[in-house]
Write a protein that holds these residues in place. Structure first.
Motif, PDB file in Angstrom:
ATOM      1  N   ARG A  43     -46.498 -17.311 -17.949  1.00  0.00           N
ATOM      2  CA  ARG A  43     -47.359 -17.849 -16.884  1.00  0.00           C
ATOM      3  C   ARG A  43     -48.557 -18.587 -17.469  1.00  0.00           C
ATOM      4  NH1 ARG A  43     -49.713 -14.337 -12.512  1.00  0.00           N
ATOM      5  NH2 ARG A  43     -49.956 -16.387 -11.553  1.00  0.00           N
ATOM      6  N   THR A  44     -49.133 -18.045 -18.521  1.00  0.00           N
ATOM      7  CA  THR A  44     -50.306 -18.685 -19.128  1.00  0.00           C
ATOM      8  C   THR A  44     -49.952 -20.040 -19.725  1.00  0.00           C
ATOM      9  OG1 THR A  44     -51.255 -16.512 -19.638  1.00  0.00           O
ATOM     10  CG2 THR A  44     -52.114 -18.404 -20.848  1.00  0.00           C
ATOM     11  N   LEU A  91     -63.495 -22.534  -9.974  1.00  0.00           N
ATOM     12  CA  LEU A  91     -63.150 -22.756  -8.568  1.00  0.00           C
ATOM     13  C   LEU A  91     -61.889 -21.994  -8.182  1.00  0.00           C
ATOM     14  CD1 LEU A  91     -63.862 -26.590  -8.196  1.00  0.00           C
ATOM     15  CD2 LEU A  91     -65.265 -24.691  -7.388  1.00  0.00           C
ATOM     16  N   SER A  92     -60.899 -21.963  -9.063  1.00  0.00           N
ATOM     17  CA  SER A  92     -59.685 -21.208  -8.773  1.00  0.00           C
ATOM     18  C   SER A  92     -59.971 -19.712  -8.723  1.00  0.00           C
ATOM     19  CB  SER A  92     -58.614 -21.499  -9.834  1.00  0.00           C
ATOM     20  OG  SER A  92     -58.233 -22.849  -9.813  1.00  0.00           O
ATOM     21  N   PHE A  93     -60.877 -19.261  -9.548  1.00  0.00           N
ATOM     22  CA  PHE A  93     -61.207 -17.831  -9.586  1.00  0.00           C
ATOM     23  C   PHE A  93     -61.798 -17.351  -8.266  1.00  0.00           C
ATOM     24  CE2 PHE A  93     -63.904 -14.188 -10.637  1.00  0.00           C
ATOM     25  CZ  PHE A  93     -63.035 -13.410 -11.389  1.00  0.00           C
ATOM     26  N   ILE A  94     -62.581 -18.203  -7.608  1.00  0.00           N
ATOM     27  CA  ILE A  94     -63.203 -17.802  -6.342  1.00  0.00           C
ATOM     28  C   ILE A  94     -62.394 -18.267  -5.134  1.00  0.00           C
ATOM     29  CG2 ILE A  94     -65.505 -17.769  -7.345  1.00  0.00           C
ATOM     30  CD1 ILE A  94     -66.046 -20.464  -6.127  1.00  0.00           C
ATOM     31  N   GLU A 127     -52.366 -21.282 -12.503  1.00  0.00           N
ATOM     32  CA  GLU A 127     -53.630 -21.793 -13.031  1.00  0.00           C
ATOM     33  C   GLU A 127     -54.437 -20.623 -13.585  1.00  0.00           C
ATOM     34  OE1 GLU A 127     -57.380 -23.483 -13.700  1.00  0.00           O
ATOM     35  OE2 GLU A 127     -57.045 -21.890 -12.240  1.00  0.00           O
ATOM     36  N   TRP A 128     -55.134 -20.866 -14.699  1.00  0.00           N
ATOM     37  CA  TRP A 128     -55.768 -19.774 -15.435  1.00  0.00           C
ATOM     38  C   TRP A 128     -56.825 -19.037 -14.615  1.00  0.00           C
ATOM     39  CZ3 TRP A 128     -56.328 -23.538 -20.090  1.00  0.00           C
ATOM     40  CH2 TRP A 128     -55.097 -23.625 -20.753  1.00  0.00           C
ATOM     41  N   GLY A 129     -57.628 -19.760 -13.868  1.00  0.00           N
ATOM     42  CA  GLY A 129     -58.634 -19.095 -13.047  1.00  0.00           C
ATOM     43  C   GLY A 129     -58.012 -18.208 -11.988  1.00  0.00           C
ATOM     44  N   ALA A 130     -56.925 -18.679 -11.372  1.00  0.00           N
ATOM     45  CA  ALA A 130     -56.229 -17.864 -10.369  1.00  0.00           C
ATOM     46  C   ALA A 130     -55.608 -16.633 -11.007  1.00  0.00           C
ATOM     47  CB  ALA A 130     -55.162 -18.709  -9.681  1.00  0.00           C
ATOM     48  N   MET A 131     -55.078 -16.765 -12.225  1.00  0.00           N
ATOM     49  CA  MET A 131     -54.509 -15.610 -12.917  1.00  0.00           C
ATOM     50  C   MET A 131     -55.576 -14.552 -13.196  1.00  0.00           C
ATOM     51  SD  MET A 131     -51.825 -17.288 -15.661  1.00  0.00           S
ATOM     52  CE  MET A 131     -51.483 -15.657 -16.331  1.00  0.00           C
ATOM     53  N   TRP A 162     -54.565  -6.853 -20.590  1.00  0.00           N
ATOM     54  CA  TRP A 162     -53.905  -8.076 -21.059  1.00  0.00           C
ATOM     55  C   TRP A 162     -53.759  -9.130 -19.958  1.00  0.00           C
ATOM     56  CZ3 TRP A 162     -51.736  -3.223 -20.768  1.00  0.00           C
ATOM     57  CH2 TRP A 162     -50.791  -3.012 -19.764  1.00  0.00           C
ATOM     58  N   CYS A 163     -53.679  -8.697 -18.710  1.00  0.00           N
ATOM     59  CA  CYS A 163     -53.527  -9.659 -17.619  1.00  0.00           C
ATOM     60  C   CYS A 163     -54.746 -10.567 -17.490  1.00  0.00           C
ATOM     61  CB  CYS A 163     -53.294  -8.925 -16.296  1.00  0.00           C
ATOM     62  SG  CYS A 163     -51.773  -7.980 -16.237  1.00  0.00           S
ATOM     63  N   MET A 164     -55.906 -10.083 -17.903  1.00  0.00           N
ATOM     64  CA  MET A 164     -57.135 -10.862 -17.862  1.00  0.00           C
ATOM     65  C   MET A 164     -57.401 -11.580 -19.184  1.00  0.00           C
ATOM     66  SD  MET A 164     -59.954 -11.640 -16.037  1.00  0.00           S
ATOM     67  CE  MET A 164     -60.193 -10.347 -14.813  1.00  0.00           C
ATOM     68  N   VAL A 165     -57.099 -10.899 -20.283  1.00  0.00           N
ATOM     69  CA  VAL A 165     -57.482 -11.424 -21.595  1.00  0.00           C
ATOM     70  C   VAL A 165     -56.635 -12.625 -22.003  1.00  0.00           C
ATOM     71  CG1 VAL A 165     -57.559 -10.879 -24.057  1.00  0.00           C
ATOM     72  CG2 VAL A 165     -58.411  -9.232 -22.391  1.00  0.00           C
ATOM     73  N   VAL A 166     -55.339 -12.622 -21.687  1.00  0.00           N
ATOM     74  CA  VAL A 166     -54.447 -13.705 -22.152  1.00  0.00           C
ATOM     75  C   VAL A 166     -54.845 -15.057 -21.551  1.00  0.00           C
ATOM     76  CG1 VAL A 166     -52.072 -14.534 -22.206  1.00  0.00           C
ATOM     77  CG2 VAL A 166     -52.566 -12.118 -22.632  1.00  0.00           C
TER      78      VAL A 166
END
Length: 306
Positions: free
Chosen positions: A66-67, A210-213, A223-227, A240-244
């Motif tokens: 996914r990353t 923007l994707s994170f919020i 997208e990395w922010g959404a992940m 690992w779900c956050m760090v990768v």
């Protein structure tokens, strides 16, 4: 010597960036399955378990795949934003700087108004008004970053339009658009390329924010922010779900920042070499120590670096 080192460093970093971008763009074509496909039986597998190299997320999706696939989204959207902001900056900054007067005053006030707000806050406000989606996110980010290029182009154009080559072109009957295309664009190429490389880091970070919020692409997305946003509930026991994706974002920012620095060093070394060459020619033409030779040689001599 200095110019050769700068060019070598630029080629090395450029090769790393191109290889990294090529990998991200090729991943969606290489992966034989849908990276967004869920499998609850394989949820939250630790790195190395069940065939997941860097683990799986809360719904059983491969975090590494996914990353890498999400990197293509981030890179393509980043290049799209850069294309928009560079074009807008060249057009508005070039017109304002070259023609001056009322046009210059209006563009300058618009740029000042946009830059009065923090860039991320303004991007959030615009994206919040437009709504969620890739197109709206690109518009919001482009509306924030075009002012940097417009101000850069305007300042270079203002100083360039009074140069001797522009005066000579006008005396020969060259039209303004021809002067801009033939003489000004080569002068803008270097500084614009440096700012574009450095701005790519800011653009990718802003997209991730923007994707994170929740103001980025619609779910499901890689997208990395959404992940990183999706990894919040399981952050304490599935790190690992956050760090990768965070590591991928970090690598992207560092690579493009290094590319911008290498471009700047290469252009600075080239400018220094040209000044040295001009100084040597003047010394050969005016070998004496009279007022003419001394003044011209001093004017063309390169500035000593600290």
């Amino acid at each position: 010597m200095r110019r050769g080192k700068a060019r070598t460093r630029l080629l090395v970093i450029l090769g790393m960036v191109l290889a990294y971008v090529a990998l991200l763009l090729a991943m969606p074509l290489i992966v034989p399955f849908d990276p967004s496909r869920t499998d609850l039986s394989a949820a939250l597998r630790a790195p190395g378990e069940g065939g997941f190299v860097l683990g799986s997320d809360s719904v059983g999706r491969d975090v590494l795949v996914r990353t890498l696939c999400g990197g293509s989204e981030s890179v393509l959207m980043g290049f799209g934003v850069l294309a928009i902001v560079v074009t807008a900056g060249l057009v508005f900054g070039g017109i304002a700087g070259y023609f001056g007067g009322v046009v210059d005053a209006v563009v300058d006030k618009v740029i000042t108004a946009f830059q009065a707000f923090p860039s991320f806050v303004l991007a959030v406000a615009i994206a919040g008004i437009l709504g969620q989606g890739i197109g709206n996110m690109v518009i919001a980010i482009a509306a924030v970053y075009w002012t940097q290029f417009a101000r850069l182009v305007r300042s270079i154009t203002v100083s360039f339009k009074h140069s001797a080559c522009v005066d000579a072109a006008r005396m020969c009957g060259a039209k303004p658009l021809a002067i801009l295309r033939k003489y000004l664009l080569p002068e803008l190429a270097g500084p614009t390329a440096v700012m574009a490389a450095l701005s790519m880091s800011d653009v990718v970070l802003t997209m991730a924010g923007l994707s994170f919020i929740g103001l980025g692409p619609s779910r499901p997305t890689n997208e990395w922010g959404a992940m990183m946003a999706e990894a919040q509930p399981t952050f304490q026991y599935a790190l690992w779900c956050m760090v990768v994706p965070m590591a991928a974002l970090f690598i992207t920012v560092v690579l493009f920042s290094l590319l911008g620095d290498a471009l700047r060093d290469a252009f600075d070394a080239r400018a220094g070499a040209e000044k040295t060459a001009v100084s040597g020619k003047l010394r050969r033409v005016f070998p004496g120590k009279g007022p003419m030779g001394a003044s011209l040689s001093a004017a063309a001599a390169p500035t000593r670096e600290e």
